[in-house]
Design an enzyme around this catalytic site. Structure first.
Site, PDB file in Angstrom:
ATOM      1  N   GLU A   1     -62.003  19.569  51.245  1.00  0.00           N
ATOM      2  CA  GLU A   1     -61.030  20.234  50.354  1.00  0.00           C
ATOM      3  C   GLU A   1     -60.021  19.187  49.892  1.00  0.00           C
ATOM      4  O   GLU A   1     -59.451  18.465  50.697  1.00  0.00           O
ATOM      5  CB  GLU A   1     -60.332  21.389  51.082  1.00  0.00           C
ATOM      6  CG  GLU A   1     -59.166  22.014  50.331  1.00  0.00           C
ATOM      7  CD  GLU A   1     -59.475  22.448  48.896  1.00  0.00           C
ATOM      8  OE1 GLU A   1     -60.435  23.198  48.681  1.00  0.00           O
ATOM      9  OE2 GLU A   1     -58.760  21.989  47.975  1.00  0.00           O
TER      10      GLU A   1
ATOM     11  N   GLY B   1     -58.091  27.660  50.551  1.00  0.00           N
ATOM     12  CA  GLY B   1     -58.070  28.998  49.946  1.00  0.00           C
ATOM     13  C   GLY B   1     -58.237  28.959  48.440  1.00  0.00           C
ATOM     14  O   GLY B   1     -58.507  29.978  47.814  1.00  0.00           O
ATOM     15  N   GLY B   2     -58.059  27.770  47.852  1.00  0.00           N
ATOM     16  CA  GLY B   2     -58.335  27.597  46.422  1.00  0.00           C
ATOM     17  C   GLY B   2     -57.436  28.397  45.506  1.00  0.00           C
ATOM     18  O   GLY B   2     -56.302  28.749  45.852  1.00  0.00           O
ATOM     19  N   THR B   3     -57.951  28.688  44.334  1.00  0.00           N
ATOM     20  CA  THR B   3     -57.169  29.327  43.271  1.00  0.00           C
ATOM     21  C   THR B   3     -56.674  30.708  43.682  1.00  0.00           C
ATOM     22  O   THR B   3     -55.495  31.031  43.519  1.00  0.00           O
ATOM     23  CB  THR B   3     -58.035  29.476  42.001  1.00  0.00           C
ATOM     24  OG1 THR B   3     -58.582  28.206  41.670  1.00  0.00           O
ATOM     25  CG2 THR B   3     -57.225  30.012  40.838  1.00  0.00           C
ATOM     26  N   CYS B   4     -57.575  31.539  44.193  1.00  0.00           N
ATOM     27  CA  CYS B   4     -57.210  32.942  44.460  1.00  0.00           C
ATOM     28  C   CYS B   4     -56.004  33.013  45.388  1.00  0.00           C
ATOM     29  O   CYS B   4     -55.020  33.694  45.107  1.00  0.00           O
ATOM     30  CB  CYS B   4     -58.403  33.684  45.057  1.00  0.00           C
ATOM     31  SG  CYS B   4     -58.039  35.402  45.416  1.00  0.00           S
TER      32      CYS B   4
ATOM     33  N   HIS C   1     -59.145  66.264  46.621  1.00  0.00           N
ATOM     34  CA  HIS C   1     -57.993  66.654  45.803  1.00  0.00           C
ATOM     35  C   HIS C   1     -56.703  66.381  46.577  1.00  0.00           C
ATOM     36  O   HIS C   1     -56.645  66.672  47.765  1.00  0.00           O
ATOM     37  CB  HIS C   1     -58.068  68.150  45.467  1.00  0.00           C
ATOM     38  CG  HIS C   1     -56.830  68.632  44.774  1.00  0.00           C
ATOM     39  ND1 HIS C   1     -56.614  68.405  43.429  1.00  0.00           N
ATOM     40  CD2 HIS C   1     -55.736  69.283  45.247  1.00  0.00           C
ATOM     41  CE1 HIS C   1     -55.438  68.915  43.102  1.00  0.00           C
ATOM     42  NE2 HIS C   1     -54.868  69.452  44.189  1.00  0.00           N
TER      43      HIS C   1
HETATM   44  C1  LIG Z   1     -53.560  33.718  37.538  1.00  0.00           C
HETATM   45  C2  LIG Z   1     -54.895  34.131  38.094  1.00  0.00           C
HETATM   46  C3  LIG Z   1     -55.056  35.399  38.602  1.00  0.00           C
HETATM   47  C4  LIG Z   1     -56.281  35.800  39.126  1.00  0.00           C
HETATM   48  N1  LIG Z   1     -56.407  37.063  39.607  1.00  0.00           N
HETATM   49  C5  LIG Z   1     -57.609  37.472  40.081  1.00  0.00           C
HETATM   50  C6  LIG Z   1     -57.763  38.780  40.612  1.00  0.00           C
HETATM   51  O1  LIG Z   1     -56.816  39.573  40.650  1.00  0.00           O
HETATM   52  N2  LIG Z   1     -58.972  39.146  41.085  1.00  0.00           N
HETATM   53  C7  LIG Z   1     -60.036  38.287  41.069  1.00  0.00           C
HETATM   54  O2  LIG Z   1     -61.120  38.663  41.511  1.00  0.00           O
HETATM   55  N3  LIG Z   1     -59.919  37.040  40.580  1.00  0.00           N
HETATM   56  C8  LIG Z   1     -58.731  36.613  40.083  1.00  0.00           C
HETATM   57  N4  LIG Z   1     -58.604  35.345  39.611  1.00  0.00           N
HETATM   58  C9  LIG Z   1     -59.784  34.450  39.628  1.00  0.00           C
HETATM   59  C10 LIG Z   1     -60.009  33.882  41.015  1.00  0.00           C
HETATM   60  O3  LIG Z   1     -58.857  33.212  41.470  1.00  0.00           O
HETATM   61  C11 LIG Z   1     -61.188  32.911  40.989  1.00  0.00           C
HETATM   62  O4  LIG Z   1     -62.273  33.553  40.391  1.00  0.00           O
HETATM   63  C12 LIG Z   1     -61.586  32.484  42.389  1.00  0.00           C
HETATM   64  O5  LIG Z   1     -60.520  31.815  43.035  1.00  0.00           O
HETATM   65  C13 LIG Z   1     -62.789  31.553  42.301  1.00  0.00           C
HETATM   66  O6  LIG Z   1     -63.090  31.078  43.558  1.00  0.00           O
HETATM   67  P1  LIG Z   1     -63.921  29.752  43.751  1.00  0.00           P
HETATM   68  O7  LIG Z   1     -64.268  29.715  45.185  1.00  0.00           O
HETATM   69  O8  LIG Z   1     -65.014  29.664  42.771  1.00  0.00           O
HETATM   70  O9  LIG Z   1     -62.922  28.545  43.364  1.00  0.00           O
HETATM   71  P2  LIG Z   1     -61.451  28.211  43.772  1.00  0.00           P
HETATM   72  O10 LIG Z   1     -60.789  29.351  44.411  1.00  0.00           O
HETATM   73  O11 LIG Z   1     -60.814  27.627  42.561  1.00  0.00           O
HETATM   74  O12 LIG Z   1     -61.596  27.072  44.881  1.00  0.00           O
HETATM   75  C14 LIG Z   1     -62.117  25.814  44.581  1.00  0.00           C
HETATM   76  C15 LIG Z   1     -61.585  24.799  45.594  1.00  0.00           C
HETATM   77  O13 LIG Z   1     -62.277  23.573  45.414  1.00  0.00           O
HETATM   78  C16 LIG Z   1     -61.366  22.492  45.563  1.00  0.00           C
HETATM   79  N5  LIG Z   1     -61.921  21.334  44.859  1.00  0.00           N
HETATM   80  C17 LIG Z   1     -62.141  21.203  43.536  1.00  0.00           C
HETATM   81  N6  LIG Z   1     -62.713  20.010  43.260  1.00  0.00           N
HETATM   82  C18 LIG Z   1     -62.849  19.373  44.448  1.00  0.00           C
HETATM   83  C19 LIG Z   1     -63.366  18.121  44.835  1.00  0.00           C
HETATM   84  N7  LIG Z   1     -63.904  17.287  43.922  1.00  0.00           N
HETATM   85  N8  LIG Z   1     -63.304  17.782  46.131  1.00  0.00           N
HETATM   86  C20 LIG Z   1     -62.814  18.614  47.071  1.00  0.00           C
HETATM   87  N9  LIG Z   1     -62.317  19.836  46.756  1.00  0.00           N
HETATM   88  C21 LIG Z   1     -62.345  20.211  45.475  1.00  0.00           C
HETATM   89  C22 LIG Z   1     -60.090  23.038  44.941  1.00  0.00           C
HETATM   90  O14 LIG Z   1     -58.957  22.322  45.407  1.00  0.00           O
HETATM   91  C23 LIG Z   1     -60.117  24.484  45.422  1.00  0.00           C
HETATM   92  O15 LIG Z   1     -59.453  24.632  46.653  1.00  0.00           O
HETATM   93  C24 LIG Z   1     -57.380  34.893  39.112  1.00  0.00           C
HETATM   94  C25 LIG Z   1     -57.215  33.608  38.609  1.00  0.00           C
HETATM   95  C26 LIG Z   1     -55.993  33.225  38.113  1.00  0.00           C
HETATM   96  C27 LIG Z   1     -55.857  31.832  37.574  1.00  0.00           C
END
Ligand SMILES: Cc1cc2nc3c(=O)[nH]c(=O)nc-3n(C[C@H](O)[C@H](O)[C@H](O)COP(=O)(O)OP(=O)(O)OC[C@H]3O[C@@H](n4cnc5c(N)ncnc54)[C@H](O)[C@@H]3O)c2cc1C
Length: 457
Positions: A34, A39-42, A441
């Site tokens: 990582e 935990g990434g984007t979510c 209900h």
């Molecule tokens: C503002 C916003 C609101 C959202 N609300 C919702 C919601 O309510 N419900 C919903 O279902 N979805 C929602 N989403 C979408 C959701 O966040 C994403 O679909 C989800 O996080 C995707 O998960 P993922 O595992 O594909 O990637 P991510 O969660 O993005 O995780 C990818 C990880 O990989 C790491 N990474 C990237 N490149 C490298 C590398 N080269 N080397 C090592 N690590 C790396 C990153 O740092 C990150 O931690 C929202 C998105 C945003 C932007």
């Protein structure tokens, strides 16, 4: 010399950690890499912080409406942004630390913190370390797209990540992009007390939804004092003293909107440009998404791509479902495919929009003869009792087979109620069967069988 593992997982987003758990439980040695926030984007900049903020915004909204419920809250409602942010930060940090400590305590799993890059189809470099494995799972997600629009380099703009770091409420937030992310921020920031303008290129908001859904959301946002500039064919940016001017139209209407801050919410792009995919020979499409088959296998044997980076979903639940599909095929010998899943998602404005399957427009375009059920939330008892009657429920049914093709529930509890339809569709059951189901209900869901009894051509 490389360090060998049974499996490498790149990215601790929504699919990677769960997959690392299953692989290590199966006795495999796993390298989890990582580069930034566990935990990434979510967890960090997507679902969790925005839904925590939406909850604060909802509290402010209901407090302002307290009189409607016969409740007196005394003085004018004010929002303490520092406390709102602190609450949001706690929700995020708890979840981030939870993922991090889970991974770091996982048997057979070694966590590497750094940026991963392929050096070959089986070798990945993280800093000074070279790791190798016969199985590599890419879960690198995406980031906000910064469009190449005139003036973009001359002003400071915000993305979904940087707006979450603001300590103070913007005076006037101009949001470029009237789709899911933009609308959630628009309503929440407005409810915190700021002026908000949405600038959208298309002629209506969230143009992939049916026109009646777009129109209802337009009215809901406008009623809260959000300004909307649609059909903005000339979006450009320039600084205007301390403020930022956003060009909207080339010909008619006020040509610019002047705001204190600009949020770009015009889409996402995959984090695949700096991953060394060419060295592994992994194929991507023209937008950078990794090409996968229905079991998430890339064109290179032993490399899979899960989550947002494969372009087959853009949600946490699609990323997690990707994990389940890969784990089922690889570890449980249970053939599963992403083609089996039914598209479902929600838009978390208030009231929320719960969506599943096709829109009416998509169903007609696909050649279906459709029957439609539609009921305003003013005719849903639970919504009336709660004093939240905006929106409507709509279901699209195939007139020949009686299969449910899709639904939109824009209304209080719509994000939950829509699951009655998700589950019926997933079970391959018909509209008639759901119509004969007894629901509790008083709930919003109890009107779904009624709705199905009112289908019209
Ligand atoms: C503002 C916003 C609101 C959202 N609300 C919702 C919601 O309510 N419900 C919903 O279902 N979805 C929602 N989403 C979408 C959701 O966040 C994403 O679909 C989800 O996080 C995707 O998960 P993922 O595992 O594909 O990637 P991510 O969660 O993005 O995780 C990818 C990880 O990989 C790491 N990474 C990237 N490149 C490298 C590398 N080269 N080397 C090592 N690590 C790396 C990153 O740092 C990150 O931690 C929202 C998105 C945003 C932007």
């Amino acid at each position: 010399m490389s360090t060998p593992f049974d499996a490498i997982v790149i990215g601790a987003g929504q699919a990677g950690p769960a997959l690392a758990g299953r692989l290590s439980e199966a006795g495999m040695s796993v390298a989890m890499i990582e580069r930034k926030l566990f935990g990434g984007t979510c967890v960090n900049t997507g679902c969790m912080p925005t839904k925590a903020l939406v909850a604060s915004a909802h509290a402010a909204h209901i407090a302002r409406r307290a009189g409607d419920f016969g409740v007196d809250v005394g003085a004018a409602v004010s929002v303490d942004m520092a406390r709102v942010k602190a609450r949001k930060d706690k929700v995020v940090l708890d979840a981030r630390h939870g993922v991090e400590s889970w991974l770091k305590g996982m048997q057979h799993c070694t966590v590497f913190e750094g940026h991963a890059r392929f050096e070959s189809p089986t070798d990945v470099r993280v800093g000074d370390e070279l790791l190798s494995a016969p199985r590599i799972f890419i879960n690198v997600g995406g980031r906000a797209l910064v469009p190449d629009m005139p003036g973009i380099d001359s002003v400071q703009t915000l993305t979904n990540t940087t707006i979450l770091e603001l300590d103070e409420l913007p005076r006037h937030l101009v949001i470029v992009g009237g789709s899911y992310i933009g609308l959630e921020f628009a309503q929440m920031i407005r409810r915190f007390g700021a002026q908000v303008t949405i600038v959208e290129k298309a002629s209506r908001l969230i143009a992939r939804e049916d026109e009646d859904v777009s129109q209802a959301i337009h009215s809901i946002l406008e009623a809260e004092g959000i300004a909307l500039r649609l059909g903005a064919e000339c979006i450009r940016l320039r600084s205007s003293g301390q403020d930022i001017a956003v060009g909207v139209t080339c010909e008619v209407g006020a040509p610019e909107v002047i705001g204190s801050h600009v949020l770009l919410a015009v889409g996402r792009r995959p984090n695949t440009d700096d991953l060394g995919l060419d060295r592994a020979g992994v194929a991507i499409d023209d937008r950078g998404y990794i090409r996968v088959d229905e079991q998430l296998r890339t064109n290179v044997t032993g490399i899979w791509a899960l989550g947002d980076c494969n372009g087959r979903g853009a949600f946490t639940h699609t990323a997690y479902n990707d994990f389940e599909v890969v784990a089922a095929n690889l570890l449980d010998h249970e053939p599963r495919s992403i083609d089996q899943r039914i598209e479902a998602y929600a838009l978390y404005i208030d009231p929320p929009l719960g969506r599943v399957g096709m829109t009416e427009t998509q169903a007609l375009e696909a050649g279906h003869k459709v029957r439609i059920g539609k009921r305003p939330m003013t005719r849903v008892g639970r919504a009336v009792e709660k004093g939240e009657t905006q929106g409507f429920m709509k279901v699209v049914v195939d007139a020949d087979s009686d299969a449910i093709l899709g639904a939109a529930i824009l209304g209080v509890g719509g994000d939950e109620a829509v699951h009655a339809i998700v589950d019926t569709m997933a079970a391959g059951r018909t509209a008639g069967m759901l119509q004969r189901t007894m629901h509790i209900h008083p709930t919003v869901s109890e009107l779904i069988p009624t709705l199905l009894g009112e289908l019209r051509p």
